[in-house]
Design a protein around this motif. Structure first.
Motif, PDB file in Angstrom:
ATOM      1  N   PRO A  71       0.792  -1.219   0.000  1.00  0.00           N
ATOM      2  CA  PRO A  71       0.000   0.000   0.000  1.00  0.00           C
ATOM      3  C   PRO A  71       0.835   1.286   0.000  1.00  0.00           C
ATOM      4  CG  PRO A  71       0.159  -0.853   2.236  1.00  0.00           C
ATOM      5  CD  PRO A  71       0.908  -1.797   1.353  1.00  0.00           C
ATOM      6  N   PHE A  72       2.149   1.180   0.282  1.00  0.00           N
ATOM      7  CA  PHE A  72       2.873   2.433   0.514  1.00  0.00           C
ATOM      8  C   PHE A  72       4.076   2.621  -0.401  1.00  0.00           C
ATOM      9  CE2 PHE A  72       1.524   2.051   5.253  1.00  0.00           C
ATOM     10  CZ  PHE A  72       0.307   2.660   4.982  1.00  0.00           C
ATOM     11  N   LEU A  73       4.271   3.856  -0.793  1.00  0.00           N
ATOM     12  CA  LEU A  73       5.567   4.300  -1.307  1.00  0.00           C
ATOM     13  C   LEU A  73       6.418   4.514  -0.052  1.00  0.00           C
ATOM     14  CD1 LEU A  73       7.420   5.585  -3.528  1.00  0.00           C
ATOM     15  CD2 LEU A  73       6.276   7.752  -3.049  1.00  0.00           C
ATOM     16  N   ASP A  74       7.641   3.972  -0.046  1.00  0.00           N
ATOM     17  CA  ASP A  74       8.441   3.973   1.185  1.00  0.00           C
ATOM     18  C   ASP A  74       8.729   5.380   1.700  1.00  0.00           C
ATOM     19  OD1 ASP A  74       8.585   1.261   0.772  1.00  0.00           O
ATOM     20  OD2 ASP A  74      10.750   1.215   0.380  1.00  0.00           O
ATOM     21  N   PRO A  75       8.359   5.683   2.934  1.00  0.00           N
ATOM     22  CA  PRO A  75       8.788   6.949   3.531  1.00  0.00           C
ATOM     23  C   PRO A  75      10.320   7.032   3.543  1.00  0.00           C
ATOM     24  CG  PRO A  75       7.077   5.944   4.863  1.00  0.00           C
ATOM     25  CD  PRO A  75       7.471   4.928   3.839  1.00  0.00           C
ATOM     26  N   GLY A  76      10.830   8.178   3.203  1.00  0.00           N
ATOM     27  CA  GLY A  76      12.292   8.346   3.184  1.00  0.00           C
ATOM     28  C   GLY A  76      12.885   8.085   1.817  1.00  0.00           C
ATOM     29  N   SER A  77      12.119   7.451   0.920  1.00  0.00           N
ATOM     30  CA  SER A  77      12.642   7.219  -0.434  1.00  0.00           C
ATOM     31  C   SER A  77      12.711   8.561  -1.158  1.00  0.00           C
ATOM     32  CB  SER A  77      11.726   6.258  -1.198  1.00  0.00           C
ATOM     33  OG  SER A  77      10.437   6.829  -1.367  1.00  0.00           O
ATOM     34  N   SER A  78      13.503   8.619  -2.221  1.00  0.00           N
ATOM     35  CA  SER A  78      13.640   9.891  -2.950  1.00  0.00           C
ATOM     36  C   SER A  78      12.297  10.339  -3.505  1.00  0.00           C
ATOM     37  CB  SER A  78      14.665   9.739  -4.072  1.00  0.00           C
ATOM     38  OG  SER A  78      15.923   9.442  -3.499  1.00  0.00           O
ATOM     39  N   ALA A  79      11.490   9.403  -3.996  1.00  0.00           N
ATOM     40  CA  ALA A  79      10.189   9.773  -4.561  1.00  0.00           C
ATOM     41  C   ALA A  79       9.230  10.263  -3.473  1.00  0.00           C
ATOM     42  CB  ALA A  79       9.584   8.585  -5.301  1.00  0.00           C
TER      43      ALA A  79
ATOM     44  N   PHE B 219      -0.166  11.080  -0.552  1.00  0.00           N
ATOM     45  CA  PHE B 219      -1.368  11.451   0.194  1.00  0.00           C
ATOM     46  C   PHE B 219      -1.118  11.571   1.696  1.00  0.00           C
ATOM     47  CE2 PHE B 219      -2.952   9.542  -3.675  1.00  0.00           C
ATOM     48  CZ  PHE B 219      -3.967  10.408  -4.040  1.00  0.00           C
ATOM     49  N   PHE B 220      -0.274  10.692   2.249  1.00  0.00           N
ATOM     50  CA  PHE B 220      -0.002  10.758   3.695  1.00  0.00           C
ATOM     51  C   PHE B 220       1.482  11.067   3.880  1.00  0.00           C
ATOM     52  CE2 PHE B 220      -2.407   6.456   3.470  1.00  0.00           C
ATOM     53  CZ  PHE B 220      -3.591   7.066   3.111  1.00  0.00           C
ATOM     54  N   ARG B 221       1.768  12.038   4.720  1.00  0.00           N
ATOM     55  CA  ARG B 221       3.182  12.340   4.975  1.00  0.00           C
ATOM     56  C   ARG B 221       3.590  11.942   6.402  1.00  0.00           C
ATOM     57  NH1 ARG B 221       5.454  13.943   0.597  1.00  0.00           N
ATOM     58  NH2 ARG B 221       7.326  13.392   1.740  1.00  0.00           N
TER      59      ARG B 221
ATOM     60  N   GLU C 245       0.967   9.897  11.764  1.00  0.00           N
ATOM     61  CA  GLU C 245      -0.460   9.889  12.097  1.00  0.00           C
ATOM     62  C   GLU C 245      -1.318   9.783  10.831  1.00  0.00           C
ATOM     63  OE1 GLU C 245      -2.069   9.306  14.616  1.00  0.00           O
ATOM     64  OE2 GLU C 245      -4.087  10.075  14.229  1.00  0.00           O
ATOM     65  N   GLN C 246      -0.913  10.476   9.777  1.00  0.00           N
ATOM     66  CA  GLN C 246      -1.682  10.357   8.533  1.00  0.00           C
ATOM     67  C   GLN C 246      -1.616   8.919   8.001  1.00  0.00           C
ATOM     68  OE1 GLN C 246       0.206  13.408   6.213  1.00  0.00           O
ATOM     69  NE2 GLN C 246      -1.206  15.000   6.894  1.00  0.00           N
ATOM     70  N   HIS C 247      -0.460   8.299   8.139  1.00  0.00           N
ATOM     71  CA  HIS C 247      -0.355   6.897   7.698  1.00  0.00           C
ATOM     72  C   HIS C 247      -1.217   5.993   8.575  1.00  0.00           C
ATOM     73  CE1 HIS C 247       3.176   8.106   5.276  1.00  0.00           C
ATOM     74  NE2 HIS C 247       2.909   7.010   4.583  1.00  0.00           N
ATOM     75  N   ARG C 248      -1.191   6.247   9.877  1.00  0.00           N
ATOM     76  CA  ARG C 248      -1.988   5.403  10.792  1.00  0.00           C
ATOM     77  C   ARG C 248      -3.473   5.510  10.442  1.00  0.00           C
ATOM     78  NH1 ARG C 248      -4.990   5.323  15.284  1.00  0.00           N
ATOM     79  NH2 ARG C 248      -5.141   7.586  15.271  1.00  0.00           N
ATOM     80  N   ARG C 249      -3.912   6.742  10.280  1.00  0.00           N
ATOM     81  CA  ARG C 249      -5.330   6.935   9.934  1.00  0.00           C
ATOM     82  C   ARG C 249      -5.647   6.329   8.577  1.00  0.00           C
ATOM     83  NH1 ARG C 249      -8.375  10.536  12.820  1.00  0.00           N
ATOM     84  NH2 ARG C 249      -7.222  11.600  14.445  1.00  0.00           N
ATOM     85  N   GLY C 250      -4.739   6.562   7.629  1.00  0.00           N
ATOM     86  CA  GLY C 250      -4.947   6.038   6.270  1.00  0.00           C
ATOM     87  C   GLY C 250      -5.050   4.524   6.281  1.00  0.00           C
ATOM     88  N   ALA C 251      -4.224   3.881   7.122  1.00  0.00           N
ATOM     89  CA  ALA C 251      -4.199   2.416   7.155  1.00  0.00           C
ATOM     90  C   ALA C 251      -5.497   1.837   7.718  1.00  0.00           C
ATOM     91  CB  ALA C 251      -3.004   1.947   7.989  1.00  0.00           C
ATOM     92  N   MET C 252      -6.322   2.683   8.311  1.00  0.00           N
ATOM     93  CA  MET C 252      -7.572   2.179   8.880  1.00  0.00           C
ATOM     94  C   MET C 252      -8.771   2.383   7.952  1.00  0.00           C
ATOM     95  SD  MET C 252      -7.337   2.804  12.927  1.00  0.00           S
ATOM     96  CE  MET C 252      -7.436   4.546  12.870  1.00  0.00           C
ATOM     97  N   ARG C 253      -8.510   2.902   6.750  1.00  0.00           N
ATOM     98  CA  ARG C 253      -9.632   3.084   5.828  1.00  0.00           C
ATOM     99  C   ARG C 253     -10.143   1.719   5.364  1.00  0.00           C
ATOM    100  NH1 ARG C 253     -10.220   8.366   3.714  1.00  0.00           N
ATOM    101  NH2 ARG C 253     -12.164   7.482   2.900  1.00  0.00           N
ATOM    102  N   ALA C 254     -11.427   1.649   5.151  1.00  0.00           N
ATOM    103  CA  ALA C 254     -12.036   0.364   4.778  1.00  0.00           C
ATOM    104  C   ALA C 254     -11.563  -0.112   3.403  1.00  0.00           C
ATOM    105  CB  ALA C 254     -13.557   0.504   4.783  1.00  0.00           C
ATOM    106  N   SER C 255     -11.368   0.838   2.493  1.00  0.00           N
ATOM    107  CA  SER C 255     -11.020   0.470   1.115  1.00  0.00           C
ATOM    108  C   SER C 255      -9.512   0.500   0.929  1.00  0.00           C
ATOM    109  CB  SER C 255     -11.664   1.468   0.155  1.00  0.00           C
ATOM    110  OG  SER C 255     -10.951   1.509  -1.062  1.00  0.00           O
ATOM    111  N   ILE C 256      -8.971  -0.554   0.332  1.00  0.00           N
ATOM    112  CA  ILE C 256      -7.514  -0.589   0.116  1.00  0.00           C
ATOM    113  C   ILE C 256      -7.075   0.555  -0.795  1.00  0.00           C
ATOM    114  CG2 ILE C 256      -7.614  -2.294  -1.776  1.00  0.00           C
ATOM    115  CD1 ILE C 256      -4.876  -3.292  -0.536  1.00  0.00           C
TER     116      ILE C 256
END
Ligand code: B12
Ligand code: SF4
Length: 583
Positions: free
Chosen positions: A419-427, A439-441, A444-455
């Protein structure tokens, strides 16, 4: 749902290293759809991401040798295998001086924080420390959360952890422990700097002490993993372990670190002492980062270990001399290549493209002739300038490969980067430069994002060329087509491919409904709609997480036992008495 018959005996340790499931508590969740993740290949993985950092094993040996009692607990595998085990009873049984939780891979963001919260609520007496690549990247935010007492940053935490455990045992303040973020008595945050950054890191794992696979029904998965590096010589823009990402995350001036040759030799030596070594597959990761001398020493050690099979990753096409050495080291040696995209110019943008398709095919001929057992070839979805057309052209090319090498073990695979582009990667750091939108930086944004019902809503990025929805739809369609191609050439049985692709069809059919509900603006209305879908979500999650591991190519029901990361904390008999696994 959880119900047990007997309490668990205390789990005693100076340090317990606990690996969380990606989603806590995945059992019985009706509000989060965990779709089947096919990768068109032999990767026994679930949406819980059960591997723990292999550094748990090196920490266990290093700290054990220095007199600390270190135990490992793979909570993800434990809860998967024992669906009726009450997690609170697991927490109550912990009799440990310090509890370590990994946030190595970002995919565990929700699981690691939720289990920390649960533990703090039930056992405020237990100090909690986090560690791992993502914990290092997000250390400042992580230490600010109420349930985290300490964060140990860095790619090598052996000596700092020894110093921390000694300080705790002596009742001293950890103010002299390098790489540590901690809270003092009044709750203020302290940071001890980031001075421990050796170029030779870690220690060899003692595989001889790994528990034997218990007698189980079905096919046990006997796999051992070895890696000799942290960071990388290369710079794939999307990778959080690349040379630049490593420097960035670890605030250092070197982009990689190696295990010493002596420690690598030690590790391979311990494998030989395992009772059923001949039944194991050895998965060696990141071997492309070794110098000739290091690789030579590794191959000398490998040749002395009679494992059943070996896989080894290579960045470039290995020269003939290396092919001969690999074939001599093990009769069932598979080389893993990752060209990522069949179009060499576009592959270059993803950090690859270091050989043409013609060169690769000619090399495969030579590799097979030299006695290499198989070649795995990985393709990826979500790379810069990769359109849906290009993805399907990659599948066309895979069909060509399957036809050209029919009957040989040449296995192309593809998977979407989710689900994620690696945090810390150049992109991740400079998305515009690479055509990404993030979308999430924050943590906390990742934590909240990871709880969304839709992948789709759980994915943290999209590219200019593939939206989040397309990453799933195109990615899964590509996997499906590749599986069909494998059935056509007889590489996989039709019946397996049919079941695999039916599972994907079900995802592609059901996901839009979940996604539409998850996108409803008004929270009350969204909740109501998701509640209405709850039974359907729960039923599907149950199918994926049935208490075993689905091999992604063959949907065999394999019990999670015997893998190197099956550290269940208690003997199987005790767990069965406490919460029978019903199998
Ligand atoms: C080897 C490897 C794997 C192996 C597994 C290795 C393992 N079990 O440790 C395999 C191939 C299975 C794998 C899988 C995945 N990987 Co990987 N992997 C790597 C690789 C090449 C090397 C990482 C490594 O082992 N470094 C060695 C050191 C740094 O770690 P370590 O010794 O295990 O742990 C030390 C410290 O990190 C720390 N530590 C770790 N945890 C804790 C916890 C506590 C409490 C403490 C105190 C310390 C501590 O102390 C340890 C000892 O010093 C990196 C790329 C790279 N070049 O770095 C990617 C990388 C780590 N993987 C990555 C990803 C995304 C994945 C997957 C999620 C991919 C996917 N979508 O399927 C899966 C996750 C699998 C799972 N958990 O089930 C990303 C992670 C980015 C991020 N921040 O999330 C990386 C950075 C790059 C990449 N994209 O491949 N991976
Ligand atoms: S993806 Fe690229 S940068 Fe990352 S570890 Fe692999 S080769 Fe290195």
């Amino acid at each position: 749902m959880p119900s047990g018959t007997q309490a668990l005996s205390p789990l005693e340790a100076d340090l317990l290293l606990l690996h969380p499931p990606a989603v806590f508590d995945f059992r019985g969740r009706r509000d989060l759809y965990l779709p089947f993740m096919g990768t068109s290949g032999d990767v026994p993985i679930t949406p819980l991401y059960e591997y723990f950092p292999v550094g748990f094993k090196t920490l266990q040996r290093f700290l054990g040798d220095r007199g600390h009692g270190v135990r490992l607990l793979n909570l993800a595998s434990l809860l998967l295998r024992y669906p009726h085990l009450d997690v609170d009873r697991v927490i109550e049984a912990l009799d440990v001086g310090l509890l370590g939780i990994d946030l190595h891979w970002m995919v565990h963001v929700q699981g690691s924080l939720a289990i920390a919260q649960r533990i703090k609520r039930l056992r405020p007496d237990l100090p909690i420390i986090f560690g791992g690549i993502s914990a290092t990247y997000f250390a400042a935010e992580l230490i600010g959360t109420p349930d985290v007492d300490m964060v140990m940053v860095g790619y090598d935490t052996h000596e700092p952890m020894d110093r921390l455990l000694r300080a705790l045992r002596a009742g001293q303040s950890p103010s002299e422990v390098p790489n540590l973020w901690w809270k003092d008595r009044d709750g203020s945050i302290r940071q001890n700097g980031f001075s421990h950054q050796p170029r030779t890191f870690g220690c060899g794992i003692d595989w001889s002490s790994q528990p034997e696979a218990p007698a189980i029904k079905g096919l046990p998965i006997r796999e051992i993993l070895t890696t000799q590096n942290a960071g990388c010589a290369h710079d794939c823009s999307w990778c959080g372990g690349s040379n630049q990402a490593f420097r960035r995350i670890n605030h250092c001036d070197h982009g990689r670190a190696h295990k010493s040759i002596d420690e690598v030799s030690y590790e391979l030596g311990t494998l030989s002492r395992r009772a059923h070594v001949g039944a194991h597959h050895l998965y060696t990761v990141g071997a492309y980062n070794q110098s000739d001398r290091q690789l030579g020493a590794f191959l000398d050690g490998l040749a002395k270990v009679a494992v059943r099979s070996v896989s080894i990753e290579q960045f470039y096409l290995p020269p003939d001399e290396l092919l001969a050495r690999l074939a001599a080291a093990n009769q069932r040696c598979t080389i893993t290549l990752s060209p990522l995209i069949h179009d060499v110019q576009v592959a270059k943008l993803a950090g690859r493209g270091v050989y043409t398709n013609d060169e690769m095919e000619a090399w495969i001929d030579r590799a097979l002739a030299a006695g290499i057992h198989g070649v795995d070839i990985w393709y990826f979805v979500g790379m810069p300038e990769q359109t849906d057309r290009l993805v399907f052209e990659t599948i066309d090319y895979c069909e060509h490969l399957l036809a050209r090498f029919a009957g040989a073990n040449v296995n192309p695979m593809i998977c979407p980067m989710i689900p994620f582009l690696d945090p810390g990667s150049s992109a991740f750091e400079s998305p515009d430069r690479f055509g990404y939108h993030v979308f999430f930086r924050s943590l906390e944004q990742h934590r909240r994002g990871a709880m969304r019902a839709s992948i789709i809503n759980r994915i943290n990025y999209e590219t200019k060329w593939l939206s989040r929805e397309a990453l799933i739809n195109v990615g899964f369609e590509a996997v499906k087509r590749l599986m069909e191609a494998k059935a056509s050439v007889g590489m996989l049985p039709r019946s397996h491919v049919k079941r695999h692709n039916e599972a994907i069809d079900d995802v592609l059919e059901f996901l839009p409904t979940v996604h539409a509900a998850d996108c409803i603006e008004l929270p009350a209305e969204r909740e109501r709609e998701l509640e209405r879908l709850g039974d359907e979500i729960g039923r599907r999650n149950e199918q994926v997480l049935f208490g075993g591991v689905a091999n992604q190519a063959f949907l065999l029901r394999r019990q999670p036992a015997g893998r190197w990361f099956d550290e269940l904390g208690w003997p199987i008999e005790a767990l069965e008495a406490s919460a029978p696994s019903d199998r």
